[in-house]
Design an enzyme around this catalytic site. Structure first.
Site, short mmCIF file in Angstrom:
data_model
loop_
_atom_site.label_atom_id
_atom_site.label_comp_id
_atom_site.label_asym_id
_atom_site.label_seq_id
_atom_site.Cartn_x
_atom_site.Cartn_y
_atom_site.Cartn_z
N GLU A 1 47.71 -22.87 3.17
CA GLU A 1 49.16 -22.93 3.44
C GLU A 1 49.96 -22.77 2.15
OE1 GLU A 1 50.89 -22.94 6.19
OE2 GLU A 1 49.31 -23.31 7.65
C1 FAD Z 1 39.18 -23.24 4.72
C2 FAD Z 1 40.29 -22.27 4.66
C3 FAD Z 1 41.06 -22.03 5.79
C4 FAD Z 1 42.08 -21.09 5.75
N1 FAD Z 1 42.75 -20.79 6.91
C5 FAD Z 1 43.61 -19.73 6.92
C6 FAD Z 1 44.18 -19.26 8.12
O1 FAD Z 1 43.95 -19.83 9.20
N2 FAD Z 1 44.99 -18.18 8.09
C7 FAD Z 1 45.26 -17.52 6.93
O2 FAD Z 1 45.99 -16.55 6.96
N3 FAD Z 1 44.74 -17.95 5.75
C8 FAD Z 1 43.91 -19.03 5.74
N4 FAD Z 1 43.35 -19.44 4.55
C9 FAD Z 1 43.64 -18.69 3.34
C10 FAD Z 1 44.47 -19.49 2.33
O3 FAD Z 1 45.79 -19.56 2.73
C11 FAD Z 1 44.26 -18.80 0.99
O4 FAD Z 1 42.96 -19.12 0.55
C12 FAD Z 1 45.29 -19.21 -0.03
O5 FAD Z 1 46.55 -18.71 0.30
C13 FAD Z 1 44.90 -18.73 -1.44
O6 FAD Z 1 44.59 -17.38 -1.43
P1 FAD Z 1 43.24 -16.87 -2.11
O7 FAD Z 1 42.14 -17.68 -1.56
O8 FAD Z 1 43.16 -15.41 -1.97
O9 FAD Z 1 43.37 -17.29 -3.62
P2 FAD Z 1 44.17 -16.51 -4.77
O10 FAD Z 1 45.46 -16.03 -4.23
O11 FAD Z 1 43.24 -15.54 -5.38
O12 FAD Z 1 44.46 -17.69 -5.76
C14 FAD Z 1 43.51 -18.18 -6.71
C15 FAD Z 1 44.22 -19.10 -7.69
O13 FAD Z 1 45.22 -18.36 -8.40
C16 FAD Z 1 46.49 -18.96 -8.28
N5 FAD Z 1 47.50 -17.93 -8.13
C17 FAD Z 1 47.46 -16.83 -7.35
N6 FAD Z 1 48.58 -16.13 -7.47
C18 FAD Z 1 49.37 -16.79 -8.33
C19 FAD Z 1 50.68 -16.58 -8.84
N7 FAD Z 1 51.42 -15.56 -8.45
N8 FAD Z 1 51.17 -17.47 -9.71
C20 FAD Z 1 50.45 -18.54 -10.10
N9 FAD Z 1 49.21 -18.80 -9.63
C21 FAD Z 1 48.68 -17.93 -8.75
C22 FAD Z 1 46.42 -19.80 -7.03
O14 FAD Z 1 47.33 -20.89 -7.09
C23 FAD Z 1 44.96 -20.25 -7.02
O15 FAD Z 1 44.82 -21.42 -7.78
C24 FAD Z 1 42.36 -20.42 4.56
C25 FAD Z 1 41.62 -20.71 3.42
C26 FAD Z 1 40.59 -21.61 3.45
C27 FAD Z 1 39.80 -21.86 2.22
#
Ligand code: FAD
Ligand code: FAD
Lengths: 259, 596
Positions: B449
Site C-alpha cells: 500500500e
Molecule cells: C505480500 C505482498 C502483497 C501485495 N499485495 C498487492 C496487491 O494486492 N496489489 C498490488 O497491486 N500490489 C501488491 N503488492 C505490491 C506492493 O504494493 C509493492 O511491493 C510495493 O508498492 C513496493 O513495490 P516494489 O516491491 O516493486 O518495490 P520497489 O518499488 O522496487 O521499492 C524498493 C525500495 O525502494 C524504495 N523506493 C522506490 N521508489 C522510490 C522513490 N521514488 N523514492 C524513494 N524510495 C523509493 C521503496 O521505498 C523500497 O524501500 C504486494 C506486495 C507484497 C510483498
C-alpha cells in the site's frame, strides 16, 4: 408451532466468578454476564423447528434488567419476541420458587413446545424441566440430543451412561436439550438490526399474579450457608520415561480409576 | 481468561469513552443504530474471530497455499472461516442498505474488523480486499458495474482484488506497461503481467473481480495515462450468472515471509490461455473515465491505508497481549537489589526492564489503535457531518493524516512484536510460541500500500504543502485544541510537551521548504514522517489520558501509565529527528553509490 425457549443470563463460566459475600447469592452485577451457553442450543433447536414447520419462537427470561443483553442476543439469532420477568422481589430465589414464576409466565403464553438448556452454569441444579412439568401438568423429556416433531408428537433421543433412549410425548411438552443437539448459529448483522424492532414485554410479579412473598431469599427452600474457595491445584505427577513410560502412565490412569 | 487477540475493554474505551460513537446515531445515516447494535456487532466479531479465525492462524502459516496443475490448493479452514464470516453479514456492514449493508459507522466497522486482522491477518485479507474493491466500484463505477459486481461481492459470493503492481513497477506506477486495447463494442482487451496480487487466485469463491490499472494506447505518458478496469476471472452473463473463462491466469505464487494464508500471485493477462469470445485478450470494462484510474484508486486507497495501519497496529497489539500474559506467568531471576539466591524467583513483569518493553509495546499498539479509529471517525465525519464546512475540514484532516495512519503503525507495530519476542526470551524466537509469526506477518505492512518511504515523500512533499499548507495548519489547530483542554489537568505537562513538539514540527517544515531546494528538503523525509508520527500519536495519548476522566480502575490507570511512558520515552525522540532535519543534513543526499 409456537415454541417458548427459556433463557437465563449467567456470569461467563470462562471468567472468575464469585458469590456476593452479603447474602451468598451469585454476584451478577460486576460479572461478565452472558447467555447460559447451553441455552443457545435450545434457541437453535427452536429456530430449526420453526424454520421447518412455521410458527413463532418466544424467549422467556426471569432476571434483572441486565438480562436484556441475553434477550437481544436470542432475538438477533432469530427468535421473534421475548418476555422478560423482572422484579426485585425475585432476587435470591431458589429453583422451586423460580419455577413458580416461570410457570406463571408460561401460563400467559400460548405454546406447543417449551425448550430449555439442560442446566445452567451458575446454579447447576438441572431440575427446572421437571419442576415446570409438574407445575404445568405436561410431559418433560430431558437431555435431548436429537429432536423431531411429527404432528402432535415430539420425539427425542437421549444418550446416558446407562444406554440410548428414544422417548416421545404428546404436545405440549417440555424438552431440555444437551449441547450435542446442534451447532448454534451466530447472530447475523441483519438479525442484530431486526432484533431492535422485535417486541420485548417486561412483566412484574403483579402482572403474573405471583405473590411476592412466595419468592426471594427470605422464603427460599435452599440457602447457601457457607462458602469455601476451591483448593489450589496440586503439584501434578511427572512421569519420567525410563523405558517403562507407557506402563507408568497406564498405572497412573488406573489408580485414578480413569481406565 | 481475557482474550489474547485484542482487548474488548480498550475497544469499548476508544469507541465510547473517547470517540463517543453513539453520538453518530443522531445522524440520519446511522439513525437505526444504538449502543446495543454496536455492542452486538463487536461481540459477534470477537466471537467469530476467536472461534473461526484464530484457530487456524498457525496452520495457515505452516501450510502455504500451493500451486498445483495451475490451481491453488489451501487448507480447508480458510474457506470454512470465510463462510461463517460471510454468513454473518459483516462484509456489507458499513455499506448502504441499498446494497444489503447495515450502514454501520466506519469507526465501528474498523473496530469490528480489527478482531479478524488480529486473529488471522492472512484469512482476513480476502474480505479486506473485497470490501475495498466494492467501495471503489460504488464510488466510481457505472450502475451496471455496481449491480453486476458489487452485489455478489458484498454477499460474499465473489471476492475482489486490487491489481496495481507489476514486476518492474511497484512504487512507480507511472511505469506500468499493461495495455488496454479499446474494442468496437466499448469493452477493452488487456495484455500484461501483474505482480504481487493478493488473493489473485483461489477457489474460495466462484468468481474473482480484479480491479486492474492499465494504459490505453495513445494516452498521456506517466500517471495521467493510467485507467482502471474491472476484469472478472469469469465473464458474467446478462442474468448475472457465470459465463466464459476470461483470459487472466495464475502464473505462479509468491512464497512470503508472512501473511502466508493469503495467496499472493503473479497474474498473466491476455496471453491466450483462454479465449473469451473466440480470441486472446483479457476482457476488461473501463471504470469511470479514461486516464483517471490512479485518482480513483487513490480515493479508495485512503481507506485501504487506514486499514493497513489498523492491521499493523492490531498485530502489534496481539503480540503485546501475548507478551504480557507470558511475563505474568514466567518466573526468572531476582530483583536487582535483593539477590539472595535462596529467595524465590520473581515473575518477568517484576523486572523494570521487562515493564519497559511492555509499556513500549502497549504505547505503540494502543497509540496506533487510537490513530486508526480516529481516522475512521474522520471518514464518518467526512461523509455525514452536518455542514459542508465540517465535512471539508474532516476531509482535509484525514488527507493529511493518511500517510501517518498507514506508516506509523507499520513502523511501530512490528517493533511491538519485536519487543514481544524479546519478552519471551529464547522461547519467543522459536516456533512453539506465536509471537515470531506476528512479527513476520507484520513485516509486510511497511512495504505494501505504498512503502513507508513513499508515504514519507507523500507527507512532506504533498500533504503538508498543498493548499498553502492548509493541511498542516488544520492538524496543528486540532492538536492545540486538545492541549488547551489539558490546562489545569494532571496532563498539562504532557500537553506542553506535545505543544513543543508540534511548534517545532511546523517551524522545521518551513525551514525545509525555505531552502528552495526540493532534493534537499525531501532527502530526509523519513525522519520527518517519524517526527510527525510521534507528535500525532503523542497528541492521541493526551486525548486518551484526558478521556480517562476521574476513573480509577486498573484499566484507566493503565492508560495513564502508557501516556506517561510515551511522554517520557518517546516524545523526546521527536526532537532528535527534528534536530537532524533542521540542520539540513546532507549525509544521505551526498553519499555517492560507490561509498555505500
Ligand atoms: C505480500 C505482498 C502483497 C501485495 N499485495 C498487492 C496487491 O494486492 N496489489 C498490488 O497491486 N500490489 C501488491 N503488492 C505490491 C506492493 O504494493 C509493492 O511491493 C510495493 O508498492 C513496493 O513495490 P516494489 O516491491 O516493486 O518495490 P520497489 O518499488 O522496487 O521499492 C524498493 C525500495 O525502494 C524504495 N523506493 C522506490 N521508489 C522510490 C522513490 N521514488 N523514492 C524513494 N524510495 C523509493 C521503496 O521505498 C523500497 O524501500 C504486494 C506486495 C507484497 C510483498
Ligand atoms: C536459537 C537459540 C540458541 C541458543 N543457544 C544456546 C547455547 O548454545 N547454549 C546455551 O547455554 N544457551 C543457548 N540459548 C539460550 C539463550 O542464551 C537464552 O534464551 C537467553 O539467555 C535468555 O534466556 P531465556 O530464554 O530463558 O529468557 P528469560 O531469561 O526468561 O528472559 C525473558 C525476558 O526477561 C528478561 N529478564 C530475565 N531476567 C531478567 C532480569 N533479572 N532483569 C531484567 N530482565 C530480565 C530478559 O531480558 C528477556 O527479555 C539459545 C537460545 C536460542 C533462542
Amino acid at each position: 408451532m409456537n415454541i417458548v425457549v427459556l433463557v437465563k443470563q449467567v456470569p461467563d463460566s470462562g471468567t472468575q466468578r464469585s458469590l456476593d459475600p452479603s447474602d451468598n447469592t451469585v454476584a451478577r452485577a460486576a460479572a461478565d454476564n452472558v447467555i447460559n451457553e447451553i441455552d443457545e442450543y435450545a434457541i437453535e433447536e427452536a429456530l430449526q423447528v420453526k424454520e421447518a414447520q412455521g410458527g413463532e419462537v418466544t424467549i422467556l427470561t426471569v432476571g434483572p434488567a441486565s438480562a436484556t443483553d441475553a434477550i437481544r442476543k436470542a432475538l438477533s439469532m432469530g427468535a421473534d419476541r421475548a418476555v422478560h420477568v423482572q422484579d426485585d422481589a425475585i432476587h435470591g430465589s431458589c429453583a422451586i420458587q423460580t419455577s413458580g414464576v416461570l410457570a406463571a409466565a408460561l401460563q400467559q403464553l400460548e405454546y406447543d413446545l417449551v425448550l430449555m438448556g439442560a442446566t445452567s452454569t451458575d446454579g447447576q441444579v438441572a431440575v427446572m424441566p421437571a419442576l415446570l412439568a409438574e407445575r404445568l401438568g405436561i410431559p418433560q423429556l430431558s437431555g435431548a440430543q436429537k429432536l423431531t416433531v411429527e404432528g402432535s408428537t415430539v420425539k427425542v433421543e437421549r444418550q446416558t451412561d446407562g444406554g440410548f433412549w428414544a422417548l416421545e410425548a404428546p404436545l405440549p411438552a417440555i424438552v431440555s436439550t444437551w449441547d450435542t443437539i446442534n451447532e448454534p448459529r451466530y447472530p447475523s448483522f441483519k438479525g442484530i438490526m431486526a432484533a431492535k424492532k422485535k417486541p420485548v414485554e417486561t412483566k412484574s410479579l403483579a402482572d403474573l399474579g405471583v405473590d411476592p412473598s412466595s419468592v426471594g431469599l427470605a422464603t427460599a427452600t435452599s440457602a447457601v450457608v457457607d462458602v469455601t474457595g476451591r483448593p489450589p491445584k496440586g503439584e501434578g505427577v511427572k512421569v519420567t520415561d525410563e523405558g517403562d513410560g507407557a506402563e507408568k502412565l497406564v498405572g497412573f490412569l488406573a489408580e485414578q480409576k480413569l481406565v | 481468561m481475557s482474550s489474547l487477540i485484542l482487548s474488548r475493554r480498550d475497544l469499548e474505551f476508544l469507541l465510547h469513552e473517547w470517540l463517543e460513537v453513539e453520538t453518530l446515531t443522531k445522524r440520519p445515516r446511522f439513525a437505526e443504530h444504538s449502543r446495543e447494535t454496536f455492542d452486538a456487532v463487536m461481540e459477534l466479531a470477537e466471537q467469530i474471530a476467536t472461534e473461526h479465525f484464530a484457530p487456524h492462524n498457525r496452520k495457515a502459516d505452516e501450510n502455504e497455499p500451493r500451486f498445483v496443475d495451475g490451481r491453488v490448493q489451501m487448507i480447508p479452514e480458510v474457506a470454512q472461516a470465510l463462510a461463517v464470516f460471510v454468513e454473518s453479514g459483516i462484509m456489507a456492514g458499513t455499506f448502504d442498505e441499498e446494497y444489503g449493508g447495515m450502514q454501520l459507522p466506519q469507526t465501528v466497522g474498523q473496530a469490528a474488523f480489527a478482531w479478524f486482522k488480529a486473529a488471522n491477518v492472512g484469512t482476513s485479507s480476502y474480505p479486506f480486499l473485497t470490501m475495498g474493491n466494492a467501495r471503489l466500484l460504488l464510488a466510481h463505477g457505472s450502475q451496471e458495474q455496481k449491480d453486476t459486481y458489487v452485489r455478489p461481492m458484498l454477499e460474499g459470493r465473489w471476492f475482489g482484488t486490487m491489481a496495481l503492481s507489476e514486476p518492474q513497477a511497484g512504487s512507480s506506477l507511472a511505469d506500468i506497461t499493461t495495455r488496454a486495447e479499446p474494442q468496437e463494442d466499448g469493452t477493452y482487451r488487456l495484455v500484461g503481467n501483474k505482480m504481487w496480487i493478493s488473493a489473485g487466485d483461489h477457489e474460495l469463491t466462484e468468481n474473482i473481480v480484479h480491479l486492474v490499472l492499465a494504459k490505453i494506447p495513445g494516452g498521456p505518458p506517466g500517471v495521467k495515462g493510467i485507467s482502471l478496469f474491472v476484469v472478472p476471472k469469469f465473464l458474467v452473463t446478462a442474468d448475472g450468472s457465470i459465463g466464459e473463462r476470461n483470459d487472466v491466469v495464475l502464473a505462479g505464487l509468491n512464497h512470503k515471509m508472512g501473511y502466508r494464508g493469503t495467496t499472493n500471485t503473479l497474474l498473466n493477462f491476455g496471453e491466450g490461455v483462454h479465449t473469451p469470445g473466440g480470441r486472446a485478450g483479457a476482457v476488461g470494462y473501463l471504470v469511470g473515465e479514461p486516464h483517471r484510474g490512479l485518482s480513483y484508486m487513490f480515493h479508495m486507497m485512503n481507506e485501504a491505508r487506514i486499514g493497513v495501519g489498523m492491521g499493523a497496529t492490531v498485530l502489534g497489539y496481539t503480540g503485546y497481549l501475548h507478551a504480557l500474559d507470558y511475563a505474568r506467568t514466567r518466573t526468572q531471576g531476582r530483583p536487582a537489589t535483593g539477590r539472595d539466591p535462596s529467595s524465590p524467583m520473581v515473575r518477568l513483569v517484576d523486572h523494570p526492564d521487562v515493564r519497559r518493553m511492555l509499556l513500549a509495546a502497549k504505547s505503540y499498539a494502543q497509540g496506533g489503535l487510537a490513530l486508526g479509529l480516529y481516522c475512521a471517525r474522520l471518514v464518518d465525519e467526512e461523509r455525514t457531518a452536518e455542514s459542508q464546512e465540517e465535512r471539508d475540514r474532516a476531509h482535509l484532516l484525514l488527507d493529511t493524516l493518511t500517510p501517518i495512519a498507514k506508516a506509523w503503525p507499520s513502523q511501530w507495530g512490528p517493533v511491538a512484536d519485536d519487543l514481544a519476542i524479546q519478552v519471551h526470551g529464547g522461547y519467543g524466537y522459536t516456533r512453539d510460541y506465536p509471537v515470531e509469526q506476528f512479527y513476520r506477518d507484520n513485516r509486510l505492512n511497511p512495504i505494501h500500500e505504498g512503502t513507508n518511504g513513499i508515504q514519507a515523500l507523500d507527507l512532506l512533499g504533498r500533504k503538508v504543502t498543498v493548499h498553502g499548507g492548509a493541511g498542516l495548519a488544520l492538524l496543528a489547530e486540532t492538536i492545540r485544541a486538545t492541549t488547551a483542554r489539558a490546562a489545569g489537568t494532571p496532563f498539562a505537562d504532557l500537553a506542553a510537551d506535545v505543544d513543543a513538539a508540534l511548534t517545532r514540527l511546523v517551524s522545521v517544515t518551513g525551514t525545509l521548504w525555505g531552502t528552495g531546494d526540493p532534493a534537499l528538503a525531501l532527502a530526509n523525509a523519513s525522519a520527518y514522517l517519524d517526527a510527525a508520527g510521534h507528535t500525532v500519536v503523542g497528541w492521541l495519548w493526551l486525548e486518551q489520558a484526558l478521556a480517562t476522566r476521574e476513573e480509577t480502575s486498573d484499566f484507566h490507570e493503565g492508560k495513564r501509565a502508557a501516556a506517561r511512558y510515551f511522554q517520557r520515552w518517546e516524545l523526546p525522540k521527536v526532537h532528535t529527528w527534528l534536530d537532524l532535519l533542521e540542520s539540513l543534513d546532507r549525509t544521505v543526499l551526498d553519499t555517492p553509490d560507490a561509498h555505500l
